[in-house]
Write an enzyme that holds these catalytic residues in place. Structure first.
Site, PDB file in Angstrom:
ATOM      1  N   CYS A 167       8.603   0.100   4.834  1.00  0.00           N
ATOM      2  CA  CYS A 167       8.604  -0.691   3.595  1.00  0.00           C
ATOM      3  C   CYS A 167       7.335  -1.522   3.423  1.00  0.00           C
ATOM      4  CB  CYS A 167       9.811  -1.624   3.560  1.00  0.00           C
ATOM      5  SG  CYS A 167      11.373  -0.828   3.955  1.00  0.00           S
ATOM      6  N   HIS A 184      12.535  -0.533  -5.424  1.00  0.00           N
ATOM      7  CA  HIS A 184      11.747  -0.658  -4.196  1.00  0.00           C
ATOM      8  C   HIS A 184      11.221   0.716  -3.794  1.00  0.00           C
ATOM      9  CE1 HIS A 184      10.508  -1.426  -0.178  1.00  0.00           C
ATOM     10  NE2 HIS A 184      11.687  -1.442   0.427  1.00  0.00           N
ATOM     11  N   CYS A 203      10.792  -7.396   4.358  1.00  0.00           N
ATOM     12  CA  CYS A 203      11.393  -6.852   5.573  1.00  0.00           C
ATOM     13  C   CYS A 203      11.012  -5.384   5.699  1.00  0.00           C
ATOM     14  CB  CYS A 203      12.904  -7.033   5.564  1.00  0.00           C
ATOM     15  SG  CYS A 203      13.766  -6.149   4.242  1.00  0.00           S
TER      16      CYS A 203
END
Length: 389
Positions: free
Chosen positions: A91, A343, A373
């Site tokens: 991520c 995302h 995160c």
């Protein structure tokens, strides 16, 4: 040591991954559009002078495989002499790309970099080809590979209720919709062609993912998706699946001044940190504390914060332990976040950094923090300092 600065930063609109406006566009198209856009917007930069291109992407297979950064650069018409590399910290990939470019500038390896990231989750699903080593079960919880279950665990540990999660998700959509209607995203979005549901060609200027009709009541009726028996995390309180890219022009301060380019922000500090994979969503806490310490400032010195909303159940504990709960409406995700915008994994790091810098300018603040995160227990954070006249 050379100062790395942000000269320009943009993103694509965020498209829905299931039959959305970018269903007929590829990850390379989204990326190349932004690479070309940054150079078109900054004609003082000679494309041949770019020292390297760092591009984040998580699922590096299918159209995102074989070094998507280089493929996109070639598609964008960037000179063949300019190298490009694809970066993967899950991520945090495009924020890692930013850190890599910043460090190259700081050490004198170069002056001019394009960084960014992409993920077309409609074409390359998040779980495509995943194959965890069975031996991991001896060192981490089996559920640590399920991001949703780690969010459930984090919510339980921190006493985060279903109601709090629904309220936070509602806030994300409402703020993102308000930012859209009021034109606050227009400066960061570079419109591009896409396709309507009937297949006709359209100019996509706004995010497709936001659901302005969202209500707390509607969210409260959704069933938990990761732990159906006793869970609290729903699809509505999780980051949306979306397709998108983001990009930044990063330079040494000296080179930017030499070319007469605007300096939008300095990179004040950068950090990464690890945490228990079972609570992977907690990673922004140690990473942010580390970055703030490096910057020599405190959480109270921050004017705005962009926290990637992987899950409401994850965002709330992070804000709580960073001491942001009392200032959420004044400082945190003021234009909504990933619950509303989505995302796209490799895109999000430079996306939230781009949104942050525009907010810093709008709010006339000195310091901002972008943090997120990372799956399997990591966090990444960047402190930006706006260059004020």
């Amino acid at each position: 040591m050379n100062n790395p600065v942000i000269v320009d930063c943009i993103r694509t609109p965020m498209g829905r991954s299931k039959g959305g406006v970018f269903k007929n566009k590829r990850a390379e198209d989204l990326s190349a559009h932004l690479m070309k856009g940054l150079l078109d917007r900054n004609p003082a930069v000679d494309p041949a002078s770019i020292d390297d291109i760092y591009w984040g992407c998580v699922q590096q297979t299918l159209e995102q495989g074989f070094n998507v950064a280089r493929n996109a650069a070639l598609l964008a018409g960037i000179p063949h002499s300019v190298p490009a590399v694809t970066v993967n910290r899950l991520c945090g990939s495009s924020m890692q790309a930013l850190h890599d470019a910043a460090r190259a500038i700081m050490t004198g390896a170069g002056d001019t970099y394009l960084i960014g990231g992409v993920e077309h989750m409609g074409h390359v699903p998040m779980t495509h080809g995943n194959d965890f080593h069975p031996g991991l079960a001896t060192s981490i919880a089996q559920a640590a590979g399920s991001m949703g279950l780690t969010a459930e665990y984090l919510a339980t540990l921190h006493g985060i209720s279903r109601e709090q999660q629904d309220e936070f998700a509602y806030r994300s959509h409402q703020r993102a919709q308000a930012a859209t209607v009021e034109g606050r995203f227009r400066r960061e979005i570079l419109a591009m062609e896409g396709h309507a549901a009937d297949g006709s060609l359209i100019l996509v200027e706004d995010d497709e993912v936001i659901r302005p009709e969202t209500t707390v009541e509607g969210l409260s009726k959704l069933r938990p998706v990761f732990n159906p028996a006793s869970g609290t995390v729903t699809a509505g309180t999780s980051s949306a699946l979306s397709d998108g890219a983001s990009a930044m022009l990063v330079m040494s301060e000296a080179k930017a001044k030499e070319l007469g380019l605007p300096i939008r922000a300095r990179i004040k500090a950068m950090a990464v940190a690890g945490c228990d994979p079972s609570i992977m969503g907690y990673g922004p806490v140690p990473a942010s504390k580390k970055a703030l310490a490096q910057a020599g400032i405190t959480i109270d010195d921050l004017g705005v914060v962009e926290l990637n909303e992987a899950f409401a159940a994850q965002s709330l504990p992070v804000m709580k332990d960073l001491g942001l709960m009392d200032v959420v409406d004044e400082k945190v995700n003021l234009n909504g976040g990933a619950i509303a915008l989505g995302h796209p994994l490799g895109c999000s790091g430079s996306r939230i950094s781009t949104s942050l810098i525009h907010l810093m300018e709008d709010k006339n603040v000195r310091y901002g923090l972008a943090t997120m995160c990372i799956g399997l227990g990591q966090g990444i954070a960047t402190v930006f300092e706006r260059v004020q006249d």
